[in-house]
Design a protein around this motif. Sequence first.
Motif, PDB file in Angstrom:
ATOM      1  N   ARG A  84       0.836  -1.210   0.000  1.00 61.51           N
ATOM      2  CA  ARG A  84       0.000   0.000   0.000  1.00 61.51           C
ATOM      3  C   ARG A  84       0.870   1.258   0.000  1.00 61.51           C
ATOM      4  NH1 ARG A  84      -2.697  -3.120   3.870  1.00 61.51           N
ATOM      5  NH2 ARG A  84      -1.935  -1.747   5.501  1.00 61.51           N
ATOM      6  N   ALA A  85       1.973   1.243   0.733  1.00 64.19           N
ATOM      7  CA  ALA A  85       2.871   2.411   0.789  1.00 64.19           C
ATOM      8  C   ALA A  85       3.485   2.687  -0.580  1.00 64.19           C
ATOM      9  CB  ALA A  85       3.955   2.192   1.835  1.00 64.19           C
ATOM     10  N   ALA A  86       3.820   1.643  -1.318  1.00 57.27           N
ATOM     11  CA  ALA A  86       4.387   1.831  -2.656  1.00 57.27           C
ATOM     12  C   ALA A  86       3.365   2.490  -3.586  1.00 57.27           C
ATOM     13  CB  ALA A  86       4.847   0.492  -3.228  1.00 57.27           C
ATOM     14  N   GLY A  87       2.125   2.072  -3.486  1.00 54.40           N
ATOM     15  CA  GLY A  87       1.074   2.693  -4.291  1.00 54.40           C
ATOM     16  C   GLY A  87       0.882   4.156  -3.936  1.00 54.40           C
ATOM     17  N   GLN A  88       0.914   4.451  -2.660  1.00 48.08           N
ATOM     18  CA  GLN A  88       0.757   5.836  -2.219  1.00 48.08           C
ATOM     19  C   GLN A  88       1.933   6.686  -2.689  1.00 48.08           C
ATOM     20  OE1 GLN A  88      -0.714   6.380   1.743  1.00 48.08           O
ATOM     21  NE2 GLN A  88       0.232   8.392   1.931  1.00 48.08           N
ATOM     22  N   ARG A  92       1.713  10.044  -4.869  1.00 48.57           N
ATOM     23  CA  ARG A  92       2.319  11.297  -4.404  1.00 48.57           C
ATOM     24  C   ARG A  92       3.233  11.881  -5.480  1.00 48.57           C
ATOM     25  NH1 ARG A  92       5.927   9.561  -1.071  1.00 48.57           N
ATOM     26  NH2 ARG A  92       7.563  10.057  -2.523  1.00 48.57           N
ATOM     27  N   GLU A  93       4.056  11.051  -6.099  1.00 48.57           N
ATOM     28  CA  GLU A  93       4.949  11.522  -7.160  1.00 48.57           C
ATOM     29  C   GLU A  93       4.154  12.105  -8.321  1.00 48.57           C
ATOM     30  OE1 GLU A  93       7.450   8.193  -8.121  1.00 48.57           O
ATOM     31  OE2 GLU A  93       8.330   8.163  -6.112  1.00 48.57           O
ATOM     32  N   ARG A  94       3.043  11.452  -8.675  1.00 44.96           N
ATOM     33  CA  ARG A  94       2.207  11.965  -9.776  1.00 44.96           C
ATOM     34  C   ARG A  94       1.598  13.307  -9.408  1.00 44.96           C
ATOM     35  NH1 ARG A  94       0.099  14.384 -12.893  1.00 44.96           N
ATOM     36  NH2 ARG A  94      -1.268  13.795 -14.614  1.00 44.96           N
ATOM     37  N   PHE A  95       1.165  13.469  -8.164  1.00 50.00           N
ATOM     38  CA  PHE A  95       0.582  14.732  -7.739  1.00 50.00           C
ATOM     39  C   PHE A  95       1.655  15.824  -7.608  1.00 50.00           C
ATOM     40  CE2 PHE A  95      -3.146  12.288  -5.648  1.00 50.00           C
ATOM     41  CZ  PHE A  95      -3.773  12.169  -6.881  1.00 50.00           C
ATOM     42  N   GLU A  96       2.865  15.444  -7.237  1.00 51.78           N
ATOM     43  CA  GLU A  96       3.964  16.423  -7.217  1.00 51.78           C
ATOM     44  C   GLU A  96       4.226  16.931  -8.634  1.00 51.78           C
ATOM     45  OE1 GLU A  96       7.112  14.237  -5.293  1.00 51.78           O
ATOM     46  OE2 GLU A  96       6.386  14.759  -3.286  1.00 51.78           O
ATOM     47  N   ARG A  97       4.208  16.010  -9.593  1.00 53.56           N
ATOM     48  CA  ARG A  97       4.381  16.414 -10.996  1.00 53.56           C
ATOM     49  C   ARG A  97       3.252  17.348 -11.424  1.00 53.56           C
ATOM     50  NH1 ARG A  97       3.549  11.944 -15.078  1.00 53.56           N
ATOM     51  NH2 ARG A  97       1.841  13.148 -15.917  1.00 53.56           N
ATOM     52  N   ALA A 112      -0.539  14.819   1.067  1.00 50.52           N
ATOM     53  CA  ALA A 112      -1.874  14.751   1.671  1.00 50.52           C
ATOM     54  C   ALA A 112      -2.915  14.286   0.654  1.00 50.52           C
ATOM     55  CB  ALA A 112      -2.264  16.102   2.258  1.00 50.52           C
ATOM     56  N   LEU A 113      -2.796  14.739  -0.592  1.00 51.56           N
ATOM     57  CA  LEU A 113      -3.738  14.292  -1.622  1.00 51.56           C
ATOM     58  C   LEU A 113      -3.587  12.793  -1.883  1.00 51.56           C
ATOM     59  CD1 LEU A 113      -3.669  17.193  -4.234  1.00 51.56           C
ATOM     60  CD2 LEU A 113      -5.602  16.459  -2.828  1.00 51.56           C
ATOM     61  N   ALA A 114      -2.357  12.313  -1.928  1.00 52.77           N
ATOM     62  CA  ALA A 114      -2.135  10.882  -2.133  1.00 52.77           C
ATOM     63  C   ALA A 114      -2.717  10.087  -0.964  1.00 52.77           C
ATOM     64  CB  ALA A 114      -0.644  10.597  -2.291  1.00 52.77           C
ATOM     65  N   ALA A 115      -2.491  10.560   0.250  1.00 53.95           N
ATOM     66  CA  ALA A 115      -3.041   9.878   1.431  1.00 53.95           C
ATOM     67  C   ALA A 115      -4.567   9.928   1.416  1.00 53.95           C
ATOM     68  CB  ALA A 115      -2.493  10.512   2.711  1.00 53.95           C
ATOM     69  N   PHE A 116      -5.131  11.045   0.961  1.00 50.15           N
ATOM     70  CA  PHE A 116      -6.577  11.205   0.864  1.00 50.15           C
ATOM     71  C   PHE A 116      -7.176  10.171  -0.093  1.00 50.15           C
ATOM     72  CE2 PHE A 116     -10.085  13.652  -1.361  1.00 50.15           C
ATOM     73  CZ  PHE A 116     -11.010  13.593  -0.331  1.00 50.15           C
ATOM     74  N   VAL A 117      -6.596  10.055  -1.272  1.00 45.79           N
ATOM     75  CA  VAL A 117      -7.108   9.093  -2.256  1.00 45.79           C
ATOM     76  C   VAL A 117      -6.955   7.669  -1.727  1.00 45.79           C
ATOM     77  CG1 VAL A 117      -6.786   8.148  -4.580  1.00 45.79           C
ATOM     78  CG2 VAL A 117      -6.765  10.623  -4.226  1.00 45.79           C
ATOM     79  N   GLY A 123     -11.166   2.880   2.605  1.00 43.97           N
ATOM     80  CA  GLY A 123     -12.501   2.965   3.199  1.00 43.97           C
ATOM     81  C   GLY A 123     -13.561   2.341   2.312  1.00 43.97           C
ATOM     82  N   MET A 124     -13.409   2.524   1.004  1.00 45.10           N
ATOM     83  CA  MET A 124     -14.362   1.926   0.074  1.00 45.10           C
ATOM     84  C   MET A 124     -14.310   0.399   0.156  1.00 45.10           C
ATOM     85  SD  MET A 124     -13.767   4.574  -3.066  1.00 45.10           S
ATOM     86  CE  MET A 124     -15.041   4.079  -4.212  1.00 45.10           C
TER      87      MET A 124
END
Length: 160
Positions: A84-88, A92-97, A112-117, A123-124
Amino acid sequence: MSALNQSRYELTDLALDRYSERFLHYILEALQLPTARQVAAHILFNAADLNTRYPDHTGCLGINGAVAGSDEAEPVRQALIDFRAAGQAQLRERFERAKAEGDLPETAKADALAAFVMALTHGMAVLAKAGFSREMLEAVAEQALSTWPTDRSTLSENSP
């Protein structure tokens, strides 16, 4: 680490690789989309689909496997945490880009956005396991996306 625990960890890694190839291809697809919001939407709506696709097996391996483990399964639990950490981290890298490209506002926090998603997808999975419908999970995704940061966001640097 004992040989038995090492074997469990290696077997878990193989199972997670197979699971990723078979069911999580949508994440790699999402990371290639042109906007951060499209990335998040693709992940969330595909998670809603995957978590409800098989009525007798709702939820996802990454969450169901982590909460069902015993103390003896610690290597498996750790492999799921790492998975799960690798996916996050990829997210995060994609959102930084996206932030560097101006797709996200300067005030956006990629971590924070990566953790949010990720929190939403986790949760889903729990909701699906509890019997929530795909339609409800899609409504959760829509609600989450309505909060997506834009240049018009009113978030401040000092928000808690």
